[in-house]
Design a protein around this motif. Structure first.
Motif, PDB file in Angstrom:
ATOM      1  N   SER A   1       5.446  20.213   1.383  1.00  0.00           N
ATOM      2  CA  SER A   1       5.716  19.757   2.738  1.00  0.00           C
ATOM      3  C   SER A   1       5.298  18.302   2.853  1.00  0.00           C
ATOM      4  O   SER A   1       4.677  17.733   1.953  1.00  0.00           O
ATOM      5  N   ALA A   2       5.633  17.705   4.001  1.00  0.00           N
ATOM      6  CA  ALA A   2       5.302  16.299   4.249  1.00  0.00           C
ATOM      7  C   ALA A   2       3.936  16.134   4.890  1.00  0.00           C
ATOM      8  O   ALA A   2       3.547  15.003   5.199  1.00  0.00           O
ATOM      9  N   THR A   3       3.200  17.225   5.066  1.00  0.00           N
ATOM     10  CA  THR A   3       1.903  17.131   5.728  1.00  0.00           C
ATOM     11  C   THR A   3       0.896  16.375   4.882  1.00  0.00           C
ATOM     12  O   THR A   3       0.194  15.481   5.373  1.00  0.00           O
ATOM     13  N   VAL A   4       0.812  16.728   3.602  1.00  0.00           N
ATOM     14  CA  VAL A   4      -0.153  16.071   2.720  1.00  0.00           C
ATOM     15  C   VAL A   4       0.157  14.584   2.553  1.00  0.00           C
ATOM     16  O   VAL A   4      -0.747  13.746   2.693  1.00  0.00           O
ATOM     17  N   PRO A   5       1.402  14.177   2.251  1.00  0.00           N
ATOM     18  CA  PRO A   5       1.674  12.732   2.184  1.00  0.00           C
ATOM     19  C   PRO A   5       1.377  12.002   3.486  1.00  0.00           C
ATOM     20  O   PRO A   5       0.898  10.856   3.475  1.00  0.00           O
TER      21      PRO A   5
ATOM     22  N   LEU B   1       0.830  -1.212   0.000  1.00  0.00           N
ATOM     23  CA  LEU B   1       0.000   0.000   0.000  1.00  0.00           C
ATOM     24  C   LEU B   1       0.858   1.254   0.000  1.00  0.00           C
ATOM     25  O   LEU B   1       0.560   2.222  -0.723  1.00  0.00           O
ATOM     26  N   LEU B   2       1.929   1.260   0.768  1.00  0.00           N
ATOM     27  CA  LEU B   2       2.803   2.436   0.835  1.00  0.00           C
ATOM     28  C   LEU B   2       3.505   2.682  -0.498  1.00  0.00           C
ATOM     29  O   LEU B   2       3.696   3.840  -0.898  1.00  0.00           O
TER      30      LEU B   2
ATOM     31  N   PRO C   1       8.979   8.462   0.962  1.00  0.00           N
ATOM     32  CA  PRO C   1       9.909   9.435   0.351  1.00  0.00           C
ATOM     33  C   PRO C   1      10.851   8.815  -0.673  1.00  0.00           C
ATOM     34  O   PRO C   1      11.147   9.428  -1.694  1.00  0.00           O
ATOM     35  N   LEU C   2      11.319   7.584  -0.412  1.00  0.00           N
ATOM     36  CA  LEU C   2      12.214   6.926  -1.360  1.00  0.00           C
ATOM     37  C   LEU C   2      11.502   6.608  -2.668  1.00  0.00           C
ATOM     38  O   LEU C   2      12.037   6.836  -3.763  1.00  0.00           O
ATOM     39  N   VAL C   3      10.281   6.103  -2.567  1.00  0.00           N
ATOM     40  CA  VAL C   3       9.507   5.788  -3.776  1.00  0.00           C
ATOM     41  C   VAL C   3       9.186   7.055  -4.562  1.00  0.00           C
ATOM     42  O   VAL C   3       9.274   7.077  -5.800  1.00  0.00           O
TER      43      VAL C   3
ATOM     44  N   LEU D   1       4.649   3.914  10.856  1.00  0.00           N
ATOM     45  CA  LEU D   1       6.032   3.576  11.189  1.00  0.00           C
ATOM     46  C   LEU D   1       6.857   3.248   9.949  1.00  0.00           C
ATOM     47  O   LEU D   1       8.063   3.561   9.895  1.00  0.00           O
ATOM     48  N   LEU D   2       6.243   2.641   8.957  1.00  0.00           N
ATOM     49  CA  LEU D   2       6.964   2.289   7.730  1.00  0.00           C
ATOM     50  C   LEU D   2       7.023   3.428   6.715  1.00  0.00           C
ATOM     51  O   LEU D   2       7.915   3.439   5.858  1.00  0.00           O
ATOM     52  N   ALA D   3       6.085   4.370   6.795  1.00  0.00           N
ATOM     53  CA  ALA D   3       5.983   5.420   5.774  1.00  0.00           C
ATOM     54  C   ALA D   3       7.240   6.277   5.646  1.00  0.00           C
ATOM     55  O   ALA D   3       7.667   6.564   4.515  1.00  0.00           O
ATOM     56  N   PRO D   4       7.892   6.734   6.713  1.00  0.00           N
ATOM     57  CA  PRO D   4       9.089   7.572   6.538  1.00  0.00           C
ATOM     58  C   PRO D   4      10.234   6.874   5.822  1.00  0.00           C
ATOM     59  O   PRO D   4      11.095   7.542   5.240  1.00  0.00           O
TER      60      PRO D   4
END
Length: 242
Positions: free
Chosen positions: A100-104, A38-39, A156-158, A149-152
Protein backbone atom coordinates in the motif's frame (compact mmCIF):
# COMPACT_ATOMS: atom_id res chain seq x y z
CA UNK A 1 26.35 -1.78 -5.70
CA UNK A 2 24.73 -3.00 -8.90
CA UNK A 3 25.73 -1.40 -12.19
CA UNK A 4 22.14 -0.95 -13.35
CA UNK A 5 21.31 0.85 -10.11
CA UNK A 6 24.12 3.32 -10.72
CA UNK A 7 23.06 3.85 -14.32
CA UNK A 8 19.52 4.69 -13.21
CA UNK A 9 20.29 6.64 -10.03
CA UNK A 10 22.89 8.97 -11.54
CA UNK A 11 20.70 10.66 -14.19
CA UNK A 12 17.71 10.82 -11.82
CA UNK A 13 19.77 12.56 -9.14
CA UNK A 14 21.37 14.96 -11.63
CA UNK A 15 18.00 15.92 -13.16
CA UNK A 16 16.41 16.35 -9.72
CA UNK A 17 19.28 18.53 -8.54
CA UNK A 18 19.14 20.72 -11.65
CA UNK A 19 15.37 21.20 -11.30
CA UNK A 20 15.66 21.96 -7.61
CA UNK A 21 18.44 24.52 -8.01
CA UNK A 22 17.28 26.21 -11.21
CA UNK A 23 13.48 26.12 -10.78
CA UNK A 24 12.29 25.23 -7.28
CA UNK A 25 14.96 27.31 -5.58
CA UNK A 26 13.88 30.42 -7.51
CA UNK A 27 10.18 30.27 -6.65
CA UNK A 28 10.68 32.33 -3.48
CA UNK A 29 8.22 30.20 -1.54
CA UNK A 30 7.76 30.91 2.17
CA UNK A 31 9.76 28.70 4.47
CA UNK A 32 11.77 25.80 3.07
CA UNK A 33 12.53 24.95 -0.54
CA UNK A 34 10.75 21.91 -2.03
CA UNK A 35 13.30 19.11 -1.77
CA UNK A 36 12.96 17.15 -5.01
CA UNK A 37 16.36 15.55 -4.47
CA UNK A 38 15.19 14.09 -1.16
CA UNK A 39 12.12 12.55 -2.81
CA UNK A 40 14.25 10.89 -5.49
CA UNK A 41 16.53 9.41 -2.83
CA UNK A 42 13.50 8.13 -0.92
CA UNK A 43 11.99 6.50 -4.01
CA UNK A 44 15.24 4.68 -4.77
CA UNK A 45 15.83 3.67 -1.14
CA UNK A 46 12.33 2.18 -0.83
CA UNK A 47 13.20 -0.25 -3.65
CA UNK A 48 16.95 -0.79 -3.23
CA UNK A 49 17.03 -1.18 0.55
CA UNK A 50 19.13 0.39 3.28
CA UNK A 51 22.56 -0.20 1.75
CA UNK A 52 21.61 1.20 -1.64
CA UNK A 53 19.67 4.03 0.00
CA UNK A 54 22.67 5.06 2.10
CA UNK A 55 25.06 5.03 -0.88
CA UNK A 56 22.66 6.89 -3.14
CA UNK A 57 21.87 9.42 -0.40
CA UNK A 58 25.54 10.09 0.22
CA UNK A 59 26.27 10.63 -3.48
CA UNK A 60 23.23 12.85 -3.96
CA UNK A 61 24.05 14.90 -0.87
CA UNK A 62 27.65 15.35 -1.96
CA UNK A 63 26.50 16.69 -5.33
CA UNK A 64 24.13 19.07 -3.54
CA UNK A 65 27.00 20.28 -1.36
CA UNK A 66 29.14 21.03 -4.42
CA UNK A 67 26.39 22.50 -6.59
CA UNK A 68 26.19 26.31 -6.69
CA UNK A 69 25.02 28.39 -4.97
CA UNK A 70 26.32 26.35 -2.02
CA UNK A 71 26.66 28.45 1.14
CA UNK A 72 27.35 25.76 3.72
CA UNK A 73 30.11 23.37 4.69
CA UNK A 74 30.68 20.50 2.29
CA UNK A 75 29.37 17.26 3.71
CA UNK A 76 26.22 18.45 5.47
CA UNK A 77 23.78 17.31 2.81
CA UNK A 78 25.85 14.17 2.24
CA UNK A 79 25.51 13.19 5.89
CA UNK A 80 21.81 14.07 6.07
CA UNK A 81 20.77 12.22 2.90
CA UNK A 82 22.98 9.24 3.75
CA UNK A 83 21.19 8.78 7.09
CA UNK A 84 17.75 9.43 5.56
CA UNK A 85 18.40 6.98 2.70
CA UNK A 86 19.55 4.30 5.14
CA UNK A 87 16.52 4.68 7.41
CA UNK A 88 14.10 4.77 4.48
CA UNK A 89 15.66 1.61 3.03
CA UNK A 90 14.99 -0.24 6.29
CA UNK A 91 11.26 -0.08 5.52
CA UNK A 92 11.68 -2.23 2.42
CA UNK A 93 9.61 -5.43 2.94
CA UNK A 94 10.98 -8.92 2.39
CA UNK A 95 8.79 -9.31 -0.68
CA UNK A 96 10.53 -6.32 -2.23
CA UNK A 97 7.36 -4.29 -2.85
CA UNK A 98 5.08 -2.28 -0.59
CA UNK A 99 1.46 -3.45 -0.64
CA UNK A 100 0.00 0.00 0.00
CA UNK A 101 0.97 3.67 -0.19
CA UNK A 102 0.76 4.12 3.58
CA UNK A 103 4.37 3.20 4.32
CA UNK A 104 5.89 5.38 1.55
CA UNK A 105 3.69 8.28 2.69
CA UNK A 106 4.86 7.92 6.28
CA UNK A 107 8.45 7.68 5.05
CA UNK A 108 8.06 10.96 3.14
CA UNK A 109 6.66 12.73 6.20
CA UNK A 110 9.33 11.33 8.48
CA UNK A 111 12.10 12.16 5.99
CA UNK A 112 10.89 15.74 5.56
CA UNK A 113 10.89 16.30 9.30
CA UNK A 114 14.04 14.29 10.00
CA UNK A 115 16.12 15.87 7.24
CA UNK A 116 15.22 19.39 8.40
CA UNK A 117 16.05 18.64 12.03
CA UNK A 118 19.23 16.78 11.14
CA UNK A 119 20.39 19.54 8.79
CA UNK A 120 19.74 22.18 11.44
CA UNK A 121 21.49 20.06 14.08
CA UNK A 122 24.59 19.53 11.96
CA UNK A 123 24.61 23.26 11.17
CA UNK A 124 24.53 24.06 14.87
CA UNK A 125 27.54 21.82 15.41
CA UNK A 126 29.59 23.61 12.75
CA UNK A 127 28.47 27.09 13.84
CA UNK A 128 25.74 27.76 11.24
CA UNK A 129 22.85 29.50 13.02
CA UNK A 130 20.76 30.37 9.94
CA UNK A 131 18.04 27.92 10.94
CA UNK A 132 17.51 29.77 14.23
CA UNK A 133 16.80 33.08 12.47
CA UNK A 134 14.35 31.48 10.01
CA UNK A 135 12.58 29.39 12.62
CA UNK A 136 12.73 25.60 12.85
CA UNK A 137 8.96 25.30 13.30
CA UNK A 138 8.22 27.14 10.06
CA UNK A 139 10.83 25.10 8.20
CA UNK A 140 9.35 21.82 9.44
CA UNK A 141 5.82 22.77 8.46
CA UNK A 142 6.70 24.14 5.02
CA UNK A 143 9.14 21.32 4.18
CA UNK A 144 6.58 18.66 5.08
CA UNK A 145 3.84 20.39 3.10
CA UNK A 146 5.95 20.89 -0.03
CA UNK A 147 7.31 17.35 0.02
CA UNK A 148 3.82 15.89 0.44
CA UNK A 149 2.61 17.89 -2.56
CA UNK A 150 5.50 16.70 -4.74
CA UNK A 151 5.59 13.09 -3.49
CA UNK A 152 2.61 11.71 -5.51
CA UNK A 153 4.23 12.92 -8.75
CA UNK A 154 7.78 11.84 -7.92
CA UNK A 155 8.08 8.86 -5.58
CA UNK A 156 5.80 6.37 -7.46
CA UNK A 157 7.53 7.15 -10.76
CA UNK A 158 11.00 6.69 -9.28
CA UNK A 159 9.97 3.45 -7.58
CA UNK A 160 8.51 2.09 -10.82
CA UNK A 161 11.74 2.82 -12.68
CA UNK A 162 13.81 1.29 -9.90
CA UNK A 163 11.77 -1.93 -9.90
CA UNK A 164 12.51 -2.42 -13.59
CA UNK A 165 16.23 -2.54 -12.85
CA UNK A 166 15.74 -5.14 -10.12
CA UNK A 167 14.76 -7.81 -12.67
CA UNK A 168 18.24 -7.99 -14.19
CA UNK A 169 20.51 -10.81 -12.88
CA UNK A 170 23.41 -8.75 -11.50
CA UNK A 171 25.42 -9.20 -8.36
CA UNK A 172 24.01 -7.49 -5.29
CA UNK A 173 21.97 -7.99 -2.14
CA UNK A 174 18.81 -9.29 -3.77
CA UNK A 175 17.18 -12.67 -3.35
CA UNK A 176 18.43 -13.98 -6.69
CA UNK A 177 21.72 -15.07 -5.18
CA UNK A 178 19.93 -16.94 -2.41
CA UNK A 179 17.66 -18.76 -4.85
CA UNK A 180 20.65 -19.62 -7.02
CA UNK A 181 22.46 -20.97 -3.97
CA UNK A 182 19.43 -23.08 -3.06
CA UNK A 183 19.24 -24.47 -6.58
CA UNK A 184 22.93 -25.25 -6.47
CA UNK A 185 22.51 -27.11 -3.22
CA UNK A 186 19.63 -29.12 -4.64
CA UNK A 187 21.71 -29.97 -7.70
CA UNK A 188 24.71 -30.84 -5.56
CA UNK A 189 22.75 -33.21 -3.34
CA UNK A 190 20.58 -34.67 -6.09
CA UNK A 191 22.84 -37.70 -6.35
CA UNK A 192 21.63 -38.78 -2.92
CA UNK A 193 18.02 -38.85 -4.01
CA UNK A 194 19.04 -40.51 -7.29
CA UNK A 195 20.86 -43.26 -5.44
CA UNK A 196 17.88 -43.77 -3.19
CA UNK A 197 15.63 -43.99 -6.22
CA UNK A 198 17.83 -46.63 -7.84
CA UNK A 199 17.75 -48.71 -4.70
CA UNK A 200 14.00 -48.39 -4.51
CA UNK A 201 13.59 -49.33 -8.20
CA UNK A 202 15.46 -52.59 -7.70
CA UNK A 203 12.63 -53.91 -5.60
CA UNK A 204 12.71 -55.65 -2.26
CA UNK A 205 15.88 -57.18 -0.91
CA UNK A 206 16.40 -60.91 -1.34
CA UNK A 207 15.15 -63.15 1.38
CA UNK A 208 18.67 -64.32 2.22
CA UNK A 209 19.80 -60.73 2.65
CA UNK A 210 17.02 -60.09 5.18
CA UNK A 211 17.98 -63.10 7.29
CA UNK A 212 20.12 -62.59 10.42
CA UNK A 213 23.85 -62.93 10.01
CA UNK A 214 24.11 -66.01 12.25
CA UNK A 215 21.41 -67.79 10.26
CA UNK A 216 23.15 -67.05 6.95
CA UNK A 217 26.51 -68.28 8.27
CA UNK A 218 24.92 -71.42 9.67
CA UNK A 219 23.12 -72.14 6.41
CA UNK A 220 26.35 -71.68 4.42
CA UNK A 221 28.21 -74.11 6.73
CA UNK A 222 25.40 -76.65 6.48
CA UNK A 223 25.46 -76.40 2.70
CA UNK A 224 29.23 -76.95 2.60
CA UNK A 225 29.00 -80.01 4.87
CA UNK A 226 26.20 -81.57 2.81
CA UNK A 227 28.11 -81.03 -0.45
CA UNK A 228 31.26 -82.63 1.03
CA UNK A 229 29.29 -85.66 2.20
CA UNK A 230 27.73 -86.11 -1.24
CA UNK A 231 31.11 -85.91 -2.97
CA UNK A 232 32.55 -88.50 -0.58
CA UNK A 233 29.64 -90.86 -1.14
CA UNK A 234 30.05 -90.52 -4.89
CA UNK A 235 33.73 -91.41 -4.75
CA UNK A 236 33.01 -94.47 -2.64
CA UNK A 237 30.35 -95.79 -4.98
CA UNK A 238 32.49 -95.09 -7.99
CA UNK A 239 29.84 -92.89 -9.52
CA UNK A 240 31.12 -89.98 -11.53
CA UNK A 241 29.09 -86.91 -10.74
CA UNK A 242 28.67 -84.47 -13.59
Amino acid sequence: MRINRILLSTPLIVVALVIQVSILGRLQLPGAVPDLLLLVVLGLALVYGHVGGALIGFGAGLLADLAPPSDHAIGRFALVLCVIGYLAGLTKPDSGQHRSATVPLMVVIGAAIGSTLLYAGVGALVGDTAARHVGVGGLLLSATLYDLLLAPFTVPLVMALARRTEGDPLTGDGTGGQSGTAKGREAGYSWLSTGTGLKASRGRMPKAARMPREARIGGQRGGLLTRSARNKAGRIKGVKRL
